[in-house]
Scaffold this motif. Structure first.
Motif, PDB file in Angstrom:
ATOM      1  N   THR A  17      34.577  55.164 -25.083  1.00  0.00           N
ATOM      2  CA  THR A  17      34.232  53.768 -25.337  1.00  0.00           C
ATOM      3  C   THR A  17      32.725  53.569 -25.306  1.00  0.00           C
ATOM      4  N   VAL A  35      29.665  50.509 -26.005  1.00  0.00           N
ATOM      5  CA  VAL A  35      29.492  49.062 -26.016  1.00  0.00           C
ATOM      6  C   VAL A  35      28.106  48.737 -26.537  1.00  0.00           C
ATOM      7  N   THR A  63      32.698  46.459 -28.963  1.00  0.00           N
ATOM      8  CA  THR A  63      33.069  47.762 -28.420  1.00  0.00           C
ATOM      9  C   THR A  63      33.520  48.683 -29.543  1.00  0.00           C
ATOM     10  N   ASP A  82      35.920  52.021 -29.867  1.00  0.00           N
ATOM     11  CA  ASP A  82      36.929  52.831 -29.177  1.00  0.00           C
ATOM     12  C   ASP A  82      37.208  54.075 -30.006  1.00  0.00           C
TER      13      ASP A  82
END
Length: 126
Positions: free
Chosen positions: A79, A81, A91, A93
């Motif tokens: 992850t 950010v 974000t 992923d």
């Protein structure tokens, strides 16, 4: 505006725990071009250093054309950010191989970009 960058460092396992030592992730593996199937959304990712990546999201739909760029930092193995100012946070992923899921956590639009949406699942171009 100046952004404050906070470094992330995993805590080491306690010596008494019988667990394998976590290996650092090769963030360079996420370099590349990604696209949303059937949509006019494109993503270009480039590893910079440490846990830092740069990104560029291109939107070419009839109601929104433009590019959104910035930097993101990994907070765990899968992850990253991005906090582009106080009013925008997204974000990335990477938990599914070959794909990146982008989620808008805080509103990243202004009056000129209300019709724009860059969230979605982007598949790596091979």
């Amino acid at each position: 505006s100046i952004q404050q960058i906070v470094a992330y460092q995993e805590k080491p396992f306690a010596p008494t725990q019988n667990q394998p030592i976590a290996q650092p992730t090769n963030y360079r593996q996420y370099n590349g071009l990604y696209a949303v199937a059937g949509k006019e959304k494109f993503l270009n990712l480039h590893w910079l250093q440490g846990s830092e990546i740069s990104y560029s999201i291109g939107l070419t739909s009839p109601d929104c054309m433009g590019e959104f760029t910035g930097k993101a930092f990994f907070i765990d193995q899968h992850t990253a950010v991005s906090g582009n100012g106080a009013h925008c946070k997204i974000t990335f992923d990477f938990s599914t191989s070959g794909k990146v899921t982008i989620t808008e956590i805080e509103n990243c639009r202004n009056a000129q970009t209300q019709g724009c949406s860059f969230k979605g699942v982007y598949q790596v171009n091979t």
